[in-house]
Structures are given as C-alpha cells and as structure tokens.
Design an enzyme around this catalytic site. Structure first.
Site, PDB file in Angstrom:
ATOM      1  N   HIS A 137       0.715  -1.234  -0.027  1.00 15.57           N
ATOM      2  CA  HIS A 137       0.034  -0.086   0.094  1.00 15.57           C
ATOM      3  C   HIS A 137       0.910   1.210   0.079  1.00 15.57           C
ATOM      4  O   HIS A 137       1.874   1.299   0.461  1.00 15.57           O
ATOM      5  CB  HIS A 137      -1.017  -0.005   1.197  1.00 15.57           C
ATOM      6  CG  HIS A 137      -0.343  -0.175   2.447  1.00 15.57           C
ATOM      7  ND1 HIS A 137       0.110  -1.205   2.956  1.00 15.57           N
ATOM      8  CD2 HIS A 137       0.137   0.894   3.581  1.00 15.57           C
ATOM      9  CE1 HIS A 137       0.747  -1.187   4.254  1.00 15.57           C
ATOM     10  NE2 HIS A 137       0.754   0.001   4.321  1.00 15.57           N
ATOM     11  N   HIS A 152       0.938   5.240   1.329  1.00 15.12           N
ATOM     12  CA  HIS A 152       0.123   6.627   2.018  1.00 15.12           C
ATOM     13  C   HIS A 152       0.269   7.728   1.298  1.00 15.12           C
ATOM     14  O   HIS A 152       1.407   8.162   0.788  1.00 15.12           O
ATOM     15  CB  HIS A 152       1.126   6.472   3.379  1.00 15.12           C
ATOM     16  CG  HIS A 152       1.341   5.229   4.113  1.00 15.12           C
ATOM     17  ND1 HIS A 152       0.444   5.210   5.405  1.00 15.12           N
ATOM     18  CD2 HIS A 152       1.989   4.039   4.102  1.00 15.12           C
ATOM     19  CE1 HIS A 152       0.635   3.992   6.014  1.00 15.12           C
ATOM     20  NE2 HIS A 152       1.739   3.407   5.283  1.00 15.12           N
TER      21      HIS A 152
HETATM   22  P1  5GP Z   1       2.079   0.300   7.208  1.00 11.70           P
HETATM   23  O1  5GP Z   1       2.629   0.482   8.703  1.00 11.70           O
HETATM   24  O2  5GP Z   1       1.789  -1.136   6.931  1.00 11.70           O
HETATM   25  O3  5GP Z   1       2.826   1.070   6.282  1.00 11.70           O
HETATM   26  O4  5GP Z   1       0.540   0.776   7.353  1.00 11.70           O
HETATM   27  C1  5GP Z   1      -0.596   0.288   7.559  1.00 11.70           C
HETATM   28  C2  5GP Z   1      -1.545   1.445   8.002  1.00 11.70           C
HETATM   29  O5  5GP Z   1      -2.948   0.924   7.947  1.00 11.70           O
HETATM   30  C3  5GP Z   1      -1.471   2.377   9.015  1.00 11.70           C
HETATM   31  O6  5GP Z   1      -1.057   3.601   8.693  1.00 11.70           O
HETATM   32  C4  5GP Z   1      -2.760   1.983   9.840  1.00 11.70           C
HETATM   33  O7  5GP Z   1      -3.053   3.284  10.494  1.00 11.70           O
HETATM   34  C5  5GP Z   1      -3.463   1.476   8.954  1.00 11.70           C
HETATM   35  N1  5GP Z   1      -4.347   0.750   9.345  1.00 11.70           N
HETATM   36  C6  5GP Z   1      -4.428  -0.472  10.207  1.00 11.70           C
HETATM   37  N2  5GP Z   1      -5.285  -1.080  10.414  1.00 11.70           N
HETATM   38  C7  5GP Z   1      -6.405  -0.522   9.673  1.00 11.70           C
HETATM   39  C8  5GP Z   1      -7.949  -0.710   9.192  1.00 11.70           C
HETATM   40  O8  5GP Z   1      -8.496  -1.612   9.736  1.00 11.70           O
HETATM   41  N3  5GP Z   1      -8.661   0.021   8.336  1.00 11.70           N
HETATM   42  C9  5GP Z   1      -7.775   0.945   7.793  1.00 11.70           C
HETATM   43  N4  5GP Z   1      -8.515   1.899   6.960  1.00 11.70           N
HETATM   44  N5  5GP Z   1      -6.556   1.411   7.992  1.00 11.70           N
HETATM   45  C10 5GP Z   1      -5.770   0.397   8.959  1.00 11.70           C
END
Ligand code: 5GP
Length: 139
Positions: A102, A104
């Site tokens: 993903h 951001h």
């Molecule tokens: P990562 O740390 O893997 O780059 O980002 C994961 C992102 O997913 C984080 O920014 C966190 O806030 C978001 N996130 C975690 N759980 C959920 C969820 O259940 N729904 C949504 N929409 N975002 C989530």
C-alpha cells in the site's frame, strides 16, 4: 517471506471488513487510513497480492502510479493541504505493519506536525465525510 491473505487489507479487499472507500476499480482500492497522521490520510492499495514493493509485479507497480498521482491531486483539492507526503514501508524493521502492498498519501498542513505513524483512531463520521469530499474531486 510470502504473502499471507489473512492480513487486514486482504480482508478489506475481499469485503470481509468495512472501510471508508474513496475509489475502487479492478486494479486498486483507495480508502481512508483509520489511524491518520493528518486530516485526509489515504491508502492506495493495489489488488494484486504482494507483501510490499519487494515482491510486487513490476506491471502492477507501473499500473498503480498514475492512480496515486490522480488521487494525490484530488486529496489536495479536497483538503486544501499545503503539501503531501507519499510513503511506503517494506518489512517490520522499516515500519510496515500490514503486509499487503500500500501507498500512504499524507496531506501536510503548514505549521501542523504530523501525528506519529498508526497512533490515534479517527472519528468514523469524519472519515466518511472526508472520503466523500475527496471522491467528488476525482477527475
Ligand atoms: P504500514 O505500517 O503497514 O505502512 O501501514 C498500515 C496502515 O494501515 C497504518 O497507517 C494504519 O493506521 C492503517 N490501518 C491499520 N488497520 C487498519 C484498518 O483496519 N483500516 C484502515 N482503513 N486502516 C488501517
């Protein structure tokens, strides 16, 4: 490391748990981050399965970037943000917490510091309103 389909974004993509969706097509889903670092923090999620950048199909990467750009413009127009940060984490030591690729998109407002990564949960009604406002700005 292999892709595990039980991750939370896999569940969202399969419709098993809800999300505040901004945009969806055959290749990607765009939704509000529920622990936003700033107002309007979005996630662009390719539907092709990979843990992150390292194991992604180059064709899927090439296909998603024009969407990232399109969403970025709509996000700035809808929020009035002064700038925007594009972030993408690969594996836990680098900050990745959800192991489905993903991107951001984090609006930056002059004079306002970003909240820490994945900290406070946003209000659902506010996220629903933002998702709709951003969607209306999509060309
Ligand atoms: P990562 O740390 O893997 O780059 O980002 C994961 C992102 O997913 C984080 O920014 C966190 O806030 C978001 N996130 C975690 N759980 C959920 C969820 O259940 N729904 C949504 N929409 N975002 C989530």
């Amino acid at each position: 490391m292999t892709y595990d389909p039980s991750n939370i974004f896999g569940k969202i993509l399969r419709g098993e748990i809800p999300a505040h969706k901004v945009y969806e097509d055959d290749a990607a889903l765009v939704m509000m981050d529920i622990f936003p670092q700033s107002r309007g923090h979005l996630l662009v999620i390719p539907k092709a399965t990979s843990r992150n950048l390292l194991d992604a199909d180059p064709a899927a990467l090439a296909a998603v970037m024009p969407l990232v750009q399109r969403i970025a413009k709509a996000l700035l127009a809808a929020t009035g943000a002064d700038g925007l940060r594009l972030a993408q984490f690969n594996e836990a030591p680098a900050g990745q917490t959800v192991f489905h690729l993903h991107f951001h998109l984090i609006p930056v407002y002059e004079g306002t510091a970003l909240a820490p990564h994945a900290s406070g949960k946003a209000d659902d009604a506010e996220l629903a309103k933002l998702a709709q406002a951003i969607a209306t700005h999509l060309a």
